[in-house]
Each structure stands twice: as C-alpha cells, then as structure tokens.
Write a protein that holds these residues in place. Structure first.
Motif, PDB file in Angstrom:
ATOM      1  N   PHE A  12       0.816  -1.199   0.000  1.00  0.00           N
ATOM      2  CA  PHE A  12       0.000   0.000   0.000  1.00  0.00           C
ATOM      3  C   PHE A  12       0.857   1.258   0.000  1.00  0.00           C
ATOM      4  O   PHE A  12       1.834   1.341   0.718  1.00  0.00           O
ATOM      5  N   ALA A  13       0.492   2.177  -0.811  1.00  0.00           N
ATOM      6  CA  ALA A  13       1.066   3.522  -0.748  1.00  0.00           C
ATOM      7  C   ALA A  13      -0.109   4.478  -0.833  1.00  0.00           C
ATOM      8  O   ALA A  13      -0.989   4.310  -1.651  1.00  0.00           O
ATOM      9  N   HIS A  14      -0.155   5.440   0.012  1.00  0.00           N
ATOM     10  CA  HIS A  14      -1.317   6.327   0.023  1.00  0.00           C
ATOM     11  C   HIS A  14      -0.898   7.738   0.407  1.00  0.00           C
ATOM     12  O   HIS A  14       0.094   7.946   1.083  1.00  0.00           O
ATOM     13  N   GLN A  15      -1.681   8.685  -0.011  1.00  0.00           N
ATOM     14  CA  GLN A  15      -1.444  10.062   0.398  1.00  0.00           C
ATOM     15  C   GLN A  15      -1.901  10.248   1.839  1.00  0.00           C
ATOM     16  O   GLN A  15      -3.024   9.941   2.185  1.00  0.00           O
ATOM     17  N   MET A  16      -1.019  10.693   2.697  1.00  0.00           N
ATOM     18  CA  MET A  16      -1.365  10.972   4.086  1.00  0.00           C
ATOM     19  C   MET A  16      -1.226  12.489   4.278  1.00  0.00           C
ATOM     20  O   MET A  16      -0.419  13.124   3.642  1.00  0.00           O
ATOM     21  N   SER A  17      -1.998  13.040   5.162  1.00  0.00           N
ATOM     22  CA  SER A  17      -1.932  14.490   5.316  1.00  0.00           C
ATOM     23  C   SER A  17      -1.135  14.909   6.539  1.00  0.00           C
ATOM     24  O   SER A  17      -0.289  14.178   7.010  1.00  0.00           O
ATOM     25  N   THR A  18      -1.415  16.059   7.083  1.00  0.00           N
ATOM     26  CA  THR A  18      -0.507  16.769   7.974  1.00  0.00           C
ATOM     27  C   THR A  18      -0.112  16.048   9.251  1.00  0.00           C
ATOM     28  O   THR A  18       0.908  16.382   9.820  1.00  0.00           O
ATOM     29  N   ALA A  19      -0.844  15.066   9.715  1.00  0.00           N
ATOM     30  CA  ALA A  19      -0.425  14.370  10.936  1.00  0.00           C
ATOM     31  C   ALA A  19       0.905  13.649  10.715  1.00  0.00           C
ATOM     32  O   ALA A  19       1.619  13.371  11.661  1.00  0.00           O
ATOM     33  N   PHE A  20       1.248  13.363   9.466  1.00  0.00           N
ATOM     34  CA  PHE A  20       2.477  12.665   9.168  1.00  0.00           C
ATOM     35  C   PHE A  20       3.449  13.549   8.408  1.00  0.00           C
ATOM     36  O   PHE A  20       4.276  13.069   7.674  1.00  0.00           O
ATOM     37  N   SER A  21       3.351  14.839   8.601  1.00  0.00           N
ATOM     38  CA  SER A  21       4.242  15.750   7.909  1.00  0.00           C
ATOM     39  C   SER A  21       4.363  17.039   8.720  1.00  0.00           C
ATOM     40  O   SER A  21       3.406  17.459   9.352  1.00  0.00           O
ATOM     41  N   ASP A  22       5.525  17.640   8.677  1.00  0.00           N
ATOM     42  CA  ASP A  22       5.710  18.917   9.361  1.00  0.00           C
ATOM     43  C   ASP A  22       5.189  20.073   8.529  1.00  0.00           C
ATOM     44  O   ASP A  22       5.125  21.199   9.005  1.00  0.00           O
ATOM     45  N   THR A  23       4.838  19.809   7.279  1.00  0.00           N
ATOM     46  CA  THR A  23       4.332  20.851   6.411  1.00  0.00           C
ATOM     47  C   THR A  23       2.853  20.615   6.150  1.00  0.00           C
ATOM     48  O   THR A  23       2.370  19.497   6.267  1.00  0.00           O
ATOM     49  N   PRO A  24       2.108  21.643   5.794  1.00  0.00           N
ATOM     50  CA  PRO A  24       0.673  21.482   5.579  1.00  0.00           C
ATOM     51  C   PRO A  24       0.321  20.747   4.286  1.00  0.00           C
ATOM     52  O   PRO A  24      -0.821  20.423   4.072  1.00  0.00           O
ATOM     53  N   LYS A  25       1.290  20.469   3.429  1.00  0.00           N
ATOM     54  CA  LYS A  25       0.983  19.748   2.188  1.00  0.00           C
ATOM     55  C   LYS A  25       0.859  18.255   2.453  1.00  0.00           C
ATOM     56  O   LYS A  25       1.303  17.749   3.473  1.00  0.00           O
ATOM     57  N   ARG A  26       0.274  17.541   1.499  1.00  0.00           N
ATOM     58  CA  ARG A  26       0.145  16.094   1.611  1.00  0.00           C
ATOM     59  C   ARG A  26       1.478  15.425   1.280  1.00  0.00           C
ATOM     60  O   ARG A  26       2.216  15.877   0.418  1.00  0.00           O
ATOM     61  N   THR A  27       1.760  14.340   1.980  1.00  0.00           N
ATOM     62  CA  THR A  27       3.013  13.624   1.818  1.00  0.00           C
ATOM     63  C   THR A  27       2.714  12.163   1.510  1.00  0.00           C
ATOM     64  O   THR A  27       1.842  11.564   2.129  1.00  0.00           O
ATOM     65  N   LEU A  28       3.428  11.609   0.568  1.00  0.00           N
ATOM     66  CA  LEU A  28       3.285  10.203   0.249  1.00  0.00           C
ATOM     67  C   LEU A  28       3.958   9.369   1.331  1.00  0.00           C
ATOM     68  O   LEU A  28       5.123   9.591   1.656  1.00  0.00           O
ATOM     69  N   VAL A  29       3.214   8.464   1.925  1.00  0.00           N
ATOM     70  CA  VAL A  29       3.737   7.596   2.966  1.00  0.00           C
ATOM     71  C   VAL A  29       3.531   6.154   2.516  1.00  0.00           C
ATOM     72  O   VAL A  29       2.412   5.747   2.243  1.00  0.00           O
ATOM     73  N   LEU A  30       4.618   5.401   2.436  1.00  0.00           N
ATOM     74  CA  LEU A  30       4.519   3.993   2.064  1.00  0.00           C
ATOM     75  C   LEU A  30       4.322   3.135   3.301  1.00  0.00           C
ATOM     76  O   LEU A  30       4.996   3.326   4.312  1.00  0.00           O
ATOM     77  N   LEU A  31       3.422   2.170   3.175  1.00  0.00           N
ATOM     78  CA  LEU A  31       3.131   1.233   4.232  1.00  0.00           C
ATOM     79  C   LEU A  31       3.436  -0.169   3.702  1.00  0.00           C
ATOM     80  O   LEU A  31       3.046  -0.503   2.590  1.00  0.00           O
ATOM     81  N   ALA A  32       4.131  -0.969   4.485  1.00  0.00           N
ATOM     82  CA  ALA A  32       4.407  -2.353   4.105  1.00  0.00           C
ATOM     83  C   ALA A  32       3.706  -3.281   5.083  1.00  0.00           C
ATOM     84  O   ALA A  32       3.794  -3.096   6.299  1.00  0.00           O
TER      85      ALA A  32
END
Length: 197
Positions: A12-32
């Motif tokens: 799974f790879a999904h767009q995660m938002s600000t809880a997983f980033s120091d910036t307000p933009k969306r960040t791609l977070v890979l999950l294995a």
C-alpha cells in the motif's frame, strides 16, 4: 520471508496528510504489510529489514508473526518505533512520524489509526477454514462499524480469494473453502473494499 535478506512486499502507498508531515501539504507515505515468520528476534534479519525499508522509503510496517515469544518486548527496528502489538501482530512507524493509535479488537486483528485512514491488520487462522470464515464475518462487523471511514484491510489472510490464487504446482489447492470465499466477498462488498494481491 524465506531468507533474512528477502524484502517484504509493499501492499500500500497512500497520500497521508498533515499528521504525518511537518508541512501542511500532503506527503506520500509507504506502508508495508508483511508476515515476518517470527524472524525479528534475529539481529541480522532486523538489520536487513530496516535497510530495505529505508532504501524503499517505507514509513509504516505492519507485521504478522514478527517475533517470538509472542509476549516478549518488541525488538528494536532501526529507524522505527514500535507503535504497539505483540508477537502475533505489531506495528512500527518511522521515528520521524507521530505514532498512531493502535488497538486490538481481537487477538487476530490490529486497528491502526493513521489520521483519516483506518487500517485493520489481520492474521487469520492458518489451520481451520471454519475459524477463518468466522474471523472474516467478525472482520465484516468491525469494518461496518467504521461507518464508511476510509479503510484498508491488509495482512495474512491464509486463504486464496480465487481458486487460481491457490495453485499447488498445476493443481488447484483445496485449502480455501467456498464458504470462506463467500464470506470474504461479503466482507469486501459490505465494507466497499476491493481485493488486491
């Protein structure tokens, strides 16, 4: 994993938002999601897995059968913090992410809250089809209770969703029963999920 150096499959790879980033933009977070076959007790396996995760940019690891004995303190995985679990199911997140809320509604399922996305990680019974069918029915109830919240269900289902998925040489395996496949289809339809191998 058949060897300590074999990489886990990234499901799974999904767009995660600000809880997983120091910036307000969306960040791609890979999950294995990976069945580790109780190998994290070995320091070489941990080092190889951590290196593979870093190399591929994986930030969240959901593991089935990560270590033994199941009640020991979870092993350290370099660059990751254990967010919760035991030797049956455990979750690790990159040290640069806030740890998610993790709970276990049943011994074979782990609930991981990644901000707006809910992940249900499972390790279904490896030996009894009737038990797997009951677990799938219970999983459908758990998923339905989320009332349409974005949901990912992953893990080791110990079944073949289609007969062609359970080939043993040239023969179709009889390991998975039609009852299990029907309950799996009910789960996917009822929770609005799709099966991806």
């Amino acid at each position: 994993m058949t060897s300590a150096s074999r990489p886990p499959a990234c499901h799974f790879a999904h767009q995660m938002s600000t809880a997983f980033s120091d910036t307000p933009k969306r960040t791609l977070v890979l999950l294995a999601s990976v069945n580790l076959n109780k190998r994290l007790g070995a320091s070489g396996a941990r080092a190889n897995l951590a290196a593979w995760l870093r190399e591929h940019g994986v930030k969240i690891v959901l593991a089935q059968e990560p270590f033994k004995p199941a009640d020991r303190t979870p092993p350290t995985l370099g660059g990751f913090a254990c967010a919760g679990g035991d030797g049956h199911l455990a979750a690790w997140v990159s040290e640069d992410l806030a740890p998610p809320a993790v709970s276990s509604p049943a011994p074979w399922v782990q609930r991981v809250e990644l901000e707006w996305l809910l992940v249900l990680q499972v390790h279904l019974d490896a030996y009894a089809g009737a038990s797997r069918a009951a677990q799938l029915a219970e999983l459908a109830t758990i998923a339905t209770a989320e009332k349409g919240r974005p949901l990912l269900v992953c893990g080791d289902f110990n079944l073949a969703p289609r007969p062609a998925d359970g080939l043993f040489g040239e023969e179709t395996s009889a390991f998975t029963t039609e009852v299990e496949r029907q309950v799996l289809q009910q789960l996917t339809r009822g929770a609005g999920l799709s099966v991806s191998l």
